[in-house]
Design an enzyme around this catalytic site. Structure first.
Site, PDB file in Angstrom:
ATOM      1  N   LEU A 189       0.784  -1.340   0.000  1.00  0.00           N
ATOM      2  CA  LEU A 189      -0.104  -0.048  -0.006  1.00  0.00           C
ATOM      3  C   LEU A 189       0.686   1.157   0.045  1.00  0.00           C
ATOM      4  O   LEU A 189       1.900   1.525   0.772  1.00  0.00           O
ATOM      5  CB  LEU A 189      -0.712  -0.513   1.229  1.00  0.00           C
ATOM      6  CG  LEU A 189      -2.240  -0.822   1.739  1.00  0.00           C
ATOM      7  CD1 LEU A 189      -3.017  -0.700   2.877  1.00  0.00           C
ATOM      8  CD2 LEU A 189      -3.104  -0.569   0.756  1.00  0.00           C
ATOM      9  N   ASP A 190       0.446   2.310  -0.991  1.00  0.00           N
ATOM     10  CA  ASP A 190       1.484   3.520  -0.895  1.00  0.00           C
ATOM     11  C   ASP A 190       1.044   4.230   0.378  1.00  0.00           C
ATOM     12  O   ASP A 190       0.398   3.806   1.504  1.00  0.00           O
ATOM     13  CB  ASP A 190       0.484   4.518  -2.076  1.00  0.00           C
ATOM     14  CG  ASP A 190       1.137   4.198  -3.686  1.00  0.00           C
ATOM     15  OD1 ASP A 190       1.568   3.467  -3.561  1.00  0.00           O
ATOM     16  OD2 ASP A 190      -0.050   4.084  -3.406  1.00  0.00           O
ATOM     17  N   PRO A 191       1.678   5.145   0.352  1.00  0.00           N
ATOM     18  CA  PRO A 191       1.963   5.774   2.222  1.00  0.00           C
ATOM     19  C   PRO A 191       0.522   6.544   2.424  1.00  0.00           C
ATOM     20  O   PRO A 191       0.072   6.735   3.597  1.00  0.00           O
ATOM     21  CB  PRO A 191       3.190   6.873   2.468  1.00  0.00           C
ATOM     22  CG  PRO A 191       4.048   5.877   1.294  1.00  0.00           C
ATOM     23  CD  PRO A 191       3.139   5.733   0.057  1.00  0.00           C
ATOM     24  N   LEU A 192       0.727   6.889   1.618  1.00  0.00           N
ATOM     25  CA  LEU A 192      -1.154   7.793   1.352  1.00  0.00           C
ATOM     26  C   LEU A 192      -2.005   6.822   1.905  1.00  0.00           C
ATOM     27  O   LEU A 192      -2.870   7.160   2.500  1.00  0.00           O
ATOM     28  CB  LEU A 192      -1.363   8.278  -0.029  1.00  0.00           C
ATOM     29  CG  LEU A 192      -3.380   8.664  -0.074  1.00  0.00           C
ATOM     30  CD1 LEU A 192      -2.590   9.923   0.735  1.00  0.00           C
ATOM     31  CD2 LEU A 192      -2.757   9.002  -1.486  1.00  0.00           C
ATOM     32  N   ALA A 193      -2.473   5.383   1.330  1.00  0.00           N
ATOM     33  CA  ALA A 193      -3.480   4.887   1.636  1.00  0.00           C
ATOM     34  C   ALA A 193      -2.850   3.606   2.728  1.00  0.00           C
ATOM     35  O   ALA A 193      -2.571   3.800   3.795  1.00  0.00           O
ATOM     36  CB  ALA A 193      -3.108   3.401   0.557  1.00  0.00           C
TER      37      ALA A 193
END
Length: 344
Positions: free
Chosen positions: A76-80
């Site tokens: 998962l991306d850091p944003l997610a």
């Protein structure tokens, strides 16, 4: 909570965690690894005791008797935030089962601005009109993105072409040797969950591509698409006295493995005659691991805060010798490769 048979230790297991927005998936995995390598649950008792007494972190890339094998089933991306599947020991062999499985996401799109990363972590590439977009337009346009579709990965992605990441071509104005391969994916379900309009706190990123960076991007894109211009398209303001806030909406989707949610949002915004990027992204399901139990066979996830607290203080142990984070994992994990639960 069932007791774990001593003969099944150290355990090989799968479990889900609720990743928060902010840290990378690798940082999450590393945090759990430091706990696991000091736990009788996942390490031989003698080695776990040695690791606990030494208090030293295992250096990344250095595996040995004091280490524990661990992995995750889809970054998962850091944003997610949301479901992140963790495997320890022999259970890491099962991680491929979570790469191609259907996944469910909830994402918020903010209209009027395209970014290089297709999300709010990136820099503004261009702005575009958004006031003409309505809830009804979004619902009608979603039809085009359901079923079997093809997606083109972002030009600023780390995917490689002839050994060079795509973002290097874009940042340096290097012509692409050939078109970016499209990826077939399946969007099983896609619906407008909420139309926020301008009633929200999201804003476009402050960081923007410089004129030189835009020219480099134009040069790369023009190698495939002819004359390409990357420029802002000003949407005339409405003289209402109210803050000029771009519209946002929330999508819920169930998609096949390999689907780029950010690309779907990006392409949808283009289809609406605007631009857009992701400002929130939650993975609510990955195979049978979920944030909310809904179906038979669904598995709950462990909150990341349980592990985060344990890295500072594992707390008191119960009469069986387990601390809180171990109890939480034992309550939700699935044992594999000959591990079993029984009386200890």
């Amino acid at each position: 909570m069932p007791k774990l048979a001593s003969s099944s230790l150290p355990a090989s297991a799968l479990f889900g965690i609720v990743k928060p927005s902010g840290p990378t998936s690798m940082a999450i995995v590393d945090g759990i690894k430091q706990l696991a390598r000091k736990s009788h649950l996942f390490m031989e008792a003698k080695q776990a005791d040695v690791n606990r007494k030494s208090g030293k972190k295992q250096r990344r890339g250095k595996r040995g008797a004091s280490d524990v094998k661990i992995g995750q089933g889809g970054t998962l991306d850091p944003l997610a935030d949301g479901v992140l599947v963790i495997a320890i020991g022999k259970a890491t062999k099962k991680l491929n089962d979570f790469l191609d499985c259907p996944k469910e996401y909830i994402t918020t799109c903010l209209l009027g601005c395209e970014t290089d990363s297709y999300d709010s972590e990136g820099a503004r590439v261009r702005i575009a009109p958004w006031r003409h977009v309505t809830r009804e337009m979004v619902e009608e346009t979603l039809v085009r993105f359901r079923g079997n579709i093809e997606q083109t990965p972002p030009i600023f992605s780390a995917l490689k072409m002839d050994g060079k990441p795509l973002y290097e071509y874009a940042r340096n104005g290097i012509p692409l040797p050939r078109p970016i391969d499209k990826r077939p994916v399946t969007v099983h379900e896609l619906e407008l969950m909420e139309w926020k309009g301008s009633d929200h706190s999201y804003r476009w990123p402050e960081k923007a591509l410089s004129q030189d960076e835009k020219k480099a991007l134009e040069k790369t894109l023009s190698s495939l698409e002819g004359d390409v211009s990357v420029k802002d398209e000003v949407d005339p303001p409405v003289d209402s006295g109210a803050p000029d806030v771009p519209a946002a909406f929330v999508l819920k989707m169930r998609v096949s493995g390999g689907t780029y949610v950010r690309s779907l949002v990006h392409d949808l915004a283009h289809a609406l005659g605007s631009a857009g990027h992701v400002v929130t992204l939650t993975r609510s399901r990955q195979k049978n691991y979920v944030l909310q139990l809904k179906e038979d066979g669904d598995c709950p996830c462990v909150s990341w805060e349980v592990f985060e607290a344990a890295t500072k203080d594992e707390g008191e142990r119960d009469e069986d010798g387990w601390c809180q984070w171990e109890r939480e994992v034992m309550d939700k994990m699935v044992l594999v490769e000959g591990s079993g639960i029984g009386s200890s």
